[in-house]
Motif scaffolding. Structure first.
Motif, PDB file in Angstrom:
ATOM      1  N   GLY A  17       0.802  -1.213   0.000  1.00  0.00           N
ATOM      2  CA  GLY A  17       0.000   0.000   0.000  1.00  0.00           C
ATOM      3  C   GLY A  17       0.834   1.262   0.000  1.00  0.00           C
ATOM      4  O   GLY A  17       0.329   2.342   0.188  1.00  0.00           O
ATOM      5  N   GLU A  18       2.103   1.102  -0.217  1.00  0.00           N
ATOM      6  CA  GLU A  18       2.936   2.292  -0.280  1.00  0.00           C
ATOM      7  C   GLU A  18       2.485   3.153  -1.449  1.00  0.00           C
ATOM      8  O   GLU A  18       2.249   2.678  -2.528  1.00  0.00           O
ATOM      9  CB  GLU A  18       4.405   1.912  -0.467  1.00  0.00           C
ATOM     10  CG  GLU A  18       5.270   3.144  -0.618  1.00  0.00           C
ATOM     11  CD  GLU A  18       6.752   2.810  -0.520  1.00  0.00           C
ATOM     12  OE1 GLU A  18       7.465   3.532   0.156  1.00  0.00           O
ATOM     13  OE2 GLU A  18       7.153   1.799  -1.101  1.00  0.00           O
ATOM     14  N   VAL A  19       2.382   4.424  -1.192  1.00  0.00           N
ATOM     15  CA  VAL A  19       1.909   5.306  -2.248  1.00  0.00           C
ATOM     16  C   VAL A  19       2.967   6.334  -2.599  1.00  0.00           C
ATOM     17  O   VAL A  19       3.820   6.661  -1.786  1.00  0.00           O
ATOM     18  CB  VAL A  19       0.635   6.045  -1.832  1.00  0.00           C
ATOM     19  CG1 VAL A  19      -0.493   5.075  -1.648  1.00  0.00           C
ATOM     20  CG2 VAL A  19       0.884   6.844  -0.569  1.00  0.00           C
ATOM     21  N   VAL A  20       2.886   6.793  -3.801  1.00  0.00           N
ATOM     22  CA  VAL A  20       3.790   7.825  -4.259  1.00  0.00           C
ATOM     23  C   VAL A  20       2.994   9.123  -4.395  1.00  0.00           C
ATOM     24  O   VAL A  20       2.055   9.184  -5.173  1.00  0.00           O
ATOM     25  CB  VAL A  20       4.387   7.466  -5.625  1.00  0.00           C
ATOM     26  CG1 VAL A  20       5.273   8.589  -6.112  1.00  0.00           C
ATOM     27  CG2 VAL A  20       5.148   6.167  -5.525  1.00  0.00           C
ATOM     28  N   PRO A  21       3.352  10.122  -3.625  1.00  0.00           N
ATOM     29  CA  PRO A  21       2.582  11.360  -3.655  1.00  0.00           C
ATOM     30  C   PRO A  21       2.743  12.084  -4.984  1.00  0.00           C
ATOM     31  O   PRO A  21       3.786  12.018  -5.605  1.00  0.00           O
ATOM     32  CB  PRO A  21       3.197  12.176  -2.526  1.00  0.00           C
ATOM     33  CG  PRO A  21       4.595  11.651  -2.414  1.00  0.00           C
ATOM     34  CD  PRO A  21       4.503  10.198  -2.740  1.00  0.00           C
ATOM     35  N   ILE A  22       1.697  12.741  -5.390  1.00  0.00           N
ATOM     36  CA  ILE A  22       1.773  13.560  -6.592  1.00  0.00           C
ATOM     37  C   ILE A  22       2.416  14.884  -6.217  1.00  0.00           C
ATOM     38  O   ILE A  22       1.988  15.548  -5.286  1.00  0.00           O
ATOM     39  CB  ILE A  22       0.363  13.820  -7.164  1.00  0.00           C
ATOM     40  CG1 ILE A  22      -0.229  12.502  -7.644  1.00  0.00           C
ATOM     41  CG2 ILE A  22       0.433  14.838  -8.294  1.00  0.00           C
ATOM     42  CD1 ILE A  22      -1.615  12.621  -8.200  1.00  0.00           C
ATOM     43  N   ALA A  23       3.429  15.236  -6.951  1.00  0.00           N
ATOM     44  CA  ALA A  23       4.150  16.472  -6.632  1.00  0.00           C
ATOM     45  C   ALA A  23       3.273  17.691  -6.873  1.00  0.00           C
ATOM     46  O   ALA A  23       2.381  17.679  -7.703  1.00  0.00           O
ATOM     47  CB  ALA A  23       5.410  16.565  -7.485  1.00  0.00           C
ATOM     48  N   ARG A  24       3.533  18.717  -6.088  1.00  0.00           N
ATOM     49  CA  ARG A  24       2.799  19.975  -6.294  1.00  0.00           C
ATOM     50  C   ARG A  24       3.498  20.825  -7.358  1.00  0.00           C
ATOM     51  O   ARG A  24       2.980  21.838  -7.762  1.00  0.00           O
ATOM     52  CB  ARG A  24       2.727  20.762  -4.984  1.00  0.00           C
ATOM     53  CG  ARG A  24       1.856  20.078  -3.919  1.00  0.00           C
ATOM     54  CD  ARG A  24       1.958  20.806  -2.596  1.00  0.00           C
ATOM     55  NE  ARG A  24       1.321  22.116  -2.660  1.00  0.00           N
ATOM     56  CZ  ARG A  24       1.566  23.085  -1.783  1.00  0.00           C
ATOM     57  NH1 ARG A  24       2.426  22.903  -0.813  1.00  0.00           N
ATOM     58  NH2 ARG A  24       0.954  24.233  -1.884  1.00  0.00           N
ATOM     59  N   ASN A  25       4.668  20.391  -7.752  1.00  0.00           N
ATOM     60  CA  ASN A  25       5.407  21.079  -8.808  1.00  0.00           C
ATOM     61  C   ASN A  25       5.572  22.571  -8.548  1.00  0.00           C
ATOM     62  O   ASN A  25       5.207  23.401  -9.375  1.00  0.00           O
ATOM     63  CB  ASN A  25       4.710  20.858 -10.147  1.00  0.00           C
ATOM     64  CG  ASN A  25       4.823  19.417 -10.586  1.00  0.00           C
ATOM     65  OD1 ASN A  25       5.882  18.807 -10.462  1.00  0.00           O
ATOM     66  ND2 ASN A  25       3.735  18.863 -11.061  1.00  0.00           N
ATOM     67  N   LEU A  26       6.082  22.892  -7.404  1.00  0.00           N
ATOM     68  CA  LEU A  26       6.289  24.292  -7.057  1.00  0.00           C
ATOM     69  C   LEU A  26       7.590  24.819  -7.654  1.00  0.00           C
ATOM     70  O   LEU A  26       8.535  24.076  -7.872  1.00  0.00           O
ATOM     71  CB  LEU A  26       6.340  24.446  -5.536  1.00  0.00           C
ATOM     72  CG  LEU A  26       5.103  24.019  -4.774  1.00  0.00           C
ATOM     73  CD1 LEU A  26       5.259  24.350  -3.301  1.00  0.00           C
ATOM     74  CD2 LEU A  26       3.871  24.687  -5.335  1.00  0.00           C
ATOM     75  N   THR A  27       7.586  26.105  -7.910  1.00  0.00           N
ATOM     76  CA  THR A  27       8.826  26.738  -8.350  1.00  0.00           C
ATOM     77  C   THR A  27       9.633  27.107  -7.121  1.00  0.00           C
ATOM     78  O   THR A  27       9.124  27.065  -6.003  1.00  0.00           O
ATOM     79  CB  THR A  27       8.533  28.012  -9.161  1.00  0.00           C
ATOM     80  OG1 THR A  27       7.799  28.909  -8.331  1.00  0.00           O
ATOM     81  CG2 THR A  27       7.735  27.680 -10.398  1.00  0.00           C
ATOM     82  N   LEU A  28      10.873  27.461  -7.355  1.00  0.00           N
ATOM     83  CA  LEU A  28      11.786  27.748  -6.247  1.00  0.00           C
ATOM     84  C   LEU A  28      11.211  28.789  -5.287  1.00  0.00           C
ATOM     85  O   LEU A  28      11.250  28.611  -4.072  1.00  0.00           O
ATOM     86  CB  LEU A  28      13.120  28.248  -6.808  1.00  0.00           C
ATOM     87  CG  LEU A  28      14.140  28.696  -5.771  1.00  0.00           C
ATOM     88  CD1 LEU A  28      14.510  27.532  -4.864  1.00  0.00           C
ATOM     89  CD2 LEU A  28      15.384  29.252  -6.447  1.00  0.00           C
ATOM     90  N   VAL A  29      10.677  29.822  -5.859  1.00  0.00           N
ATOM     91  CA  VAL A  29      10.205  30.921  -4.999  1.00  0.00           C
ATOM     92  C   VAL A  29       8.952  30.560  -4.218  1.00  0.00           C
ATOM     93  O   VAL A  29       8.552  31.286  -3.318  1.00  0.00           O
ATOM     94  CB  VAL A  29       9.922  32.177  -5.835  1.00  0.00           C
ATOM     95  CG1 VAL A  29      11.211  32.737  -6.393  1.00  0.00           C
ATOM     96  CG2 VAL A  29       8.935  31.886  -6.944  1.00  0.00           C
ATOM     97  N   GLN A  30       8.339  29.453  -4.586  1.00  0.00           N
ATOM     98  CA  GLN A  30       7.114  29.070  -3.886  1.00  0.00           C
ATOM     99  C   GLN A  30       7.392  28.167  -2.695  1.00  0.00           C
ATOM    100  O   GLN A  30       6.501  27.870  -1.917  1.00  0.00           O
ATOM    101  CB  GLN A  30       6.165  28.346  -4.846  1.00  0.00           C
ATOM    102  CG  GLN A  30       5.625  29.258  -5.932  1.00  0.00           C
ATOM    103  CD  GLN A  30       4.734  28.514  -6.899  1.00  0.00           C
ATOM    104  OE1 GLN A  30       5.075  27.429  -7.348  1.00  0.00           O
ATOM    105  NE2 GLN A  30       3.576  29.076  -7.201  1.00  0.00           N
ATOM    106  N   LEU A  31       8.639  27.789  -2.549  1.00  0.00           N
ATOM    107  CA  LEU A  31       8.974  26.897  -1.435  1.00  0.00           C
ATOM    108  C   LEU A  31       8.936  27.636  -0.106  1.00  0.00           C
ATOM    109  O   LEU A  31       9.265  28.819  -0.036  1.00  0.00           O
ATOM    110  CB  LEU A  31      10.374  26.312  -1.658  1.00  0.00           C
ATOM    111  CG  LEU A  31      10.527  25.399  -2.873  1.00  0.00           C
ATOM    112  CD1 LEU A  31      11.972  24.975  -3.006  1.00  0.00           C
ATOM    113  CD2 LEU A  31       9.616  24.198  -2.762  1.00  0.00           C
ATOM    114  N   THR A  32       8.526  26.933   0.911  1.00  0.00           N
ATOM    115  CA  THR A  32       8.553  27.491   2.261  1.00  0.00           C
ATOM    116  C   THR A  32       9.332  26.540   3.151  1.00  0.00           C
ATOM    117  O   THR A  32       9.888  25.559   2.675  1.00  0.00           O
ATOM    118  CB  THR A  32       7.134  27.661   2.831  1.00  0.00           C
ATOM    119  OG1 THR A  32       6.598  26.363   3.100  1.00  0.00           O
ATOM    120  CG2 THR A  32       6.245  28.389   1.854  1.00  0.00           C
TER     121      THR A  32
END
Length: 185
Positions: A122-137
């Motif tokens: 049941g291991e799942v692979v999360p779907i990336a949010r595909n954020l740009t660098l400046v959107q990272l927190t």
DNA sequence: CCCTGATTCGC
DNA sequence: GCGAATCAGG
């Protein structure tokens, strides 16, 4: 930073596209979401869904859909390539699923997660949010996706555990035990 | 707690 | 006009 014509134009465009204030702030750079919201008000361009009275307004986005799907699809492929330890992960994804990533306004953002057929655990692979660098927190996964030199370069962006630069999933890939006990015997 | 937009008000 | 602080909400 000041509101040059260019920046105002971009702001108007992105706001019209339904991006959130923080996302727009990230795109513009040098401004906070508050600044964006303030500017939006001053420009008097709040076409945002107000739902005054219950009449729900759903904006139609028929343009660029194919392009978006293509981009998302390409990113999925990149994810696939990046995760050698879990090949065939992206196989379960289709364009429709991938497309949802790019449309924050769509009601159905259900995190459909593909399950690796070889991992019935049941291991799942999360779907990336595909954020740009400046959107990272501080608490977004900084697992890179794609070519850093490409404009399409993104980061996973899913929630990262406290004191970890990665989400739970990517942390497991990033920090693998130096030696795995093979068997107990 | 994370996020969203809305509003106020000193600058 | 600008945007941080604050408010109100999901």
């Amino acid at each position: 930073m000041s509101w040059t014509d260019e920046r105002v134009e971009l702001l108007t465009k992105l706001w019209g596209d339904g991006l959130s204030a923080s996302q727009i702030a990230g795109q513009l750079g040098g401004v906070t979401r508050n600044a964006v919201i303030g500017k939006v008000h001053r420009l008097k361009l709040e076409t945002r869904v107000k739902t005054l009275g219950g009449a729900e307004i759903v904006r139609e986005e028929t343009v660029e859909i194919e392009t978006e799907v293509e981009v998302a699809g390409a990113q999925i492929v990149q994810i696939h390539a990046a995760m050698r330890s879990v090949p065939r992960v992206a196989a379960g994804m289709n364009a429709a699923t991938a497309f949802k990533l790019e449309e924050p306004d769509l009601p159905d953002l259900a995190p459909e997660v593909p399950v690796d057929p070889r991992r019935p655990s049941g291991e799942v692979v999360p779907i990336a949010r595909n954020l740009t660098l400046v959107q990272l927190t501080e608490r977004t996964c900084k697992w890179p996706l794609g070519d850093p030199l490409s404009p399409d370069f993104r980061f996973c962006g899913n929630h990262s555990d406290e004191s970890s630069p990665y989400c739970q999933y990517h942390a497991r890939i990033a920090f693998q035990p130096s030696s795995e006990r093979r068997r107990l015997r």
